[in-house]
Design a protein around this motif. Sequence first.
Motif, short mmCIF file in Angstrom:
data_model
loop_
_atom_site.label_atom_id
_atom_site.label_comp_id
_atom_site.label_asym_id
_atom_site.label_seq_id
_atom_site.Cartn_x
_atom_site.Cartn_y
_atom_site.Cartn_z
N GLU A 94 -11.49 -3.03 11.92
CA GLU A 94 -10.18 -2.87 12.55
C GLU A 94 -9.36 -4.16 12.44
OE1 GLU A 94 -6.96 -1.26 14.07
OE2 GLU A 94 -8.79 -0.16 13.51
N GLU A 95 -10.01 -5.30 12.58
CA GLU A 95 -9.31 -6.57 12.46
C GLU A 95 -8.80 -6.78 11.03
OE1 GLU A 95 -11.85 -9.65 13.79
OE2 GLU A 95 -11.74 -9.07 15.89
N ARG A 96 -9.61 -6.39 10.05
CA ARG A 96 -9.18 -6.52 8.66
C ARG A 96 -7.98 -5.62 8.39
NH1 ARG A 96 -13.34 -5.84 4.15
NH2 ARG A 96 -11.60 -6.73 3.00
N ARG A 97 -8.00 -4.43 8.95
CA ARG A 97 -6.86 -3.52 8.76
C ARG A 97 -5.60 -4.12 9.36
NH1 ARG A 97 -6.10 1.87 7.54
NH2 ARG A 97 -4.05 2.63 8.18
N GLN A 98 -5.72 -4.68 10.55
CA GLN A 98 -4.57 -5.30 11.20
C GLN A 98 -4.05 -6.48 10.39
OE1 GLN A 98 -5.36 -6.68 15.16
NE2 GLN A 98 -3.21 -7.02 15.63
N MET A 99 -4.97 -7.24 9.81
CA MET A 99 -4.58 -8.36 8.96
C MET A 99 -3.75 -7.88 7.77
SD MET A 99 -7.04 -10.72 6.55
CE MET A 99 -7.20 -9.36 5.37
N VAL A 100 -4.22 -6.82 7.10
CA VAL A 100 -3.50 -6.28 5.94
C VAL A 100 -2.13 -5.76 6.37
CG1 VAL A 100 -3.50 -4.47 4.19
CG2 VAL A 100 -5.59 -5.74 4.66
N GLU A 101 -2.08 -5.04 7.47
CA GLU A 101 -0.80 -4.50 7.94
C GLU A 101 0.19 -5.62 8.24
OE1 GLU A 101 -1.81 -2.11 11.28
OE2 GLU A 101 -2.39 -0.36 10.07
N ASN A 102 -0.27 -6.67 8.89
CA ASN A 102 0.62 -7.79 9.22
C ASN A 102 1.17 -8.44 7.96
OD1 ASN A 102 0.32 -7.46 11.97
ND2 ASN A 102 -1.33 -8.97 12.16
N PHE A 103 0.31 -8.60 6.97
CA PHE A 103 0.77 -9.27 5.76
C PHE A 103 1.73 -8.39 4.97
CE2 PHE A 103 0.50 -11.25 1.57
CZ PHE A 103 0.71 -12.57 1.94
N LEU A 104 1.48 -7.09 4.94
CA LEU A 104 2.40 -6.18 4.25
C LEU A 104 3.78 -6.21 4.92
CD1 LEU A 104 0.08 -3.10 3.56
CD2 LEU A 104 0.93 -4.76 1.89
N ARG A 105 3.80 -6.32 6.24
CA ARG A 105 5.09 -6.40 6.94
C ARG A 105 5.82 -7.70 6.60
NH1 ARG A 105 1.91 -4.34 11.37
NH2 ARG A 105 2.42 -2.14 11.75
N VAL A 106 5.07 -8.79 6.51
CA VAL A 106 5.69 -10.06 6.16
C VAL A 106 6.30 -9.99 4.76
CG1 VAL A 106 5.24 -12.49 5.65
CG2 VAL A 106 4.24 -11.44 7.67
N ARG A 107 5.59 -9.39 3.83
CA ARG A 107 6.05 -9.38 2.44
C ARG A 107 7.12 -8.34 2.18
NH1 ARG A 107 2.71 -9.83 -2.62
NH2 ARG A 107 4.86 -10.23 -3.23
N PHE A 108 6.99 -7.16 2.81
CA PHE A 108 7.86 -6.05 2.42
C PHE A 108 8.72 -5.50 3.56
CE2 PHE A 108 3.90 -5.72 -0.22
CZ PHE A 108 4.44 -6.32 -1.34
N GLY A 109 8.63 -6.10 4.73
CA GLY A 109 9.52 -5.72 5.82
C GLY A 109 9.01 -4.60 6.69
N GLU A 110 8.45 -3.58 6.10
CA GLU A 110 7.92 -2.46 6.86
C GLU A 110 6.81 -1.79 6.06
OE1 GLU A 110 10.75 0.61 7.46
OE2 GLU A 110 11.31 0.76 5.34
N ILE A 111 6.04 -0.99 6.76
CA ILE A 111 4.98 -0.24 6.09
C ILE A 111 5.40 1.22 6.04
CG2 ILE A 111 2.55 0.43 6.15
CD1 ILE A 111 1.96 -2.10 7.70
N ASP A 112 5.84 1.65 4.86
CA ASP A 112 6.24 3.05 4.71
C ASP A 112 5.01 3.89 4.35
OD1 ASP A 112 5.72 2.48 2.06
OD2 ASP A 112 7.83 2.33 1.50
N ALA A 113 5.23 5.15 4.07
CA ALA A 113 4.11 6.07 3.82
C ALA A 113 3.31 5.65 2.59
CB ALA A 113 4.64 7.49 3.66
N GLU A 114 4.00 5.14 1.55
CA GLU A 114 3.29 4.75 0.33
C GLU A 114 2.35 3.57 0.60
OE1 GLU A 114 5.70 5.77 -3.66
OE2 GLU A 114 6.66 4.24 -2.41
N LEU A 115 2.85 2.58 1.31
CA LEU A 115 2.00 1.43 1.62
C LEU A 115 0.88 1.81 2.58
CD1 LEU A 115 4.65 -1.44 2.01
CD2 LEU A 115 3.01 -1.13 0.15
N GLU A 116 1.19 2.65 3.55
CA GLU A 116 0.17 3.10 4.50
C GLU A 116 -1.00 3.75 3.77
OE1 GLU A 116 -1.76 3.79 8.03
OE2 GLU A 116 0.16 2.75 7.84
#
Length: 371
Positions: A250-272
């Motif tokens: 779960e921590e690794r997933r949160q890490m990936v989500e945080n970094f995707l937000r930093v790089r791309f602004g939001e996590i849309d369905a494709e990134l999810e």
Amino acid sequence: MTRQPHDQFAKQYLEELLSPLGTVETSRDVPSEVRQVDVWFVPASSPSTDSSNLGLLGKMAATACLFEPFRNAPTVAEIHGCLLKLYSLRAELLRKARREKRSVSEDELPLLWILSPSCSQRLLNGFSAKLSQDENWGEGVYFLPEFLRTALVAINQLPVSQDTLWLRVLGKRRTQQQAIEELLELPKESPWRRNILEILANWRINVDSSERLSNADRELIMNLSPAYFKWREEAVSEGRQEGIREGIREERRQMVENFLRVRFGEIDAELEAIIAPMLQLTPQVLTRLLFSLSREELLLWFGEGSGVEERFGEGKREKVENLLKVRFGEVDQELADKIAAMLELPHQELTPLLLTLSREELLEQLRGEHS
């Protein structure tokens, strides 16, 4: 946000590395106005370990010295502040020598090492800091005029070698990321490895505990995450902590989500949709890919479905070459000779090979398929 956690980490980190070589005192008060030296080191007459194990850092610790590590490149005023600490401590040591009726040579007085992730040419020119002509200190170590007994260390300019590893861990961005990857590759029995992993993990925990994270904080968390997860995994395997394994994924997933937000602004369905397959990679490989690949490339390599093959278009070779560079640092002739064979493989076969195999395993696999 990262300034205070970095100060705490850097002091603890240097104390851990240097204590076998001598006496280490962190946050040492110096006279006049109340000032604190980050790390004050005095070498022991008979250290418990060979200073050469620390490479360039061990060479710096051959004499009494001050270490002033910075998370961000210091300003002119901050350099002056470091020099003032040196002069205050120097005056204190000279007064003590006079009270004890003994002389102190210039060479016995402490050196000041200012550790910076980078140094601008303006800063180097302004302080007349130059590479050493007399001793083999290498690139990245700039000495101020002789009697100032001070050097600026531009960590991002240090050669990438085992000799500079312990200093490069104090760098930023790709410099620090690569150093942590090298640290994780050290044998488990290597001196300092286990304790340094724990110190890095604690730094990540301290930064991650903030309610308001900046982009720099999130990038730092990404850099530290491979060390953090390796420490957690080893803690589980050694039975030093209970109940850890459940939270790692779960921590690794949160890490990936945080970094995707930093790089791309939001996590849309494709990134999810590509987060789950990304979590199958080791933290070291995943961190490098998240830093280096574009959104299009991440979707290309981690996406599924009938449309994935078409996304390559005419640029399939270029995309494969870029991924190889991200994974292995460069595309040497041996890898280049195998790209044609890679391009013949369907996406569902090629992707796991490129994402999970080491360079040697990849070459061996391709040799086997075309023998």
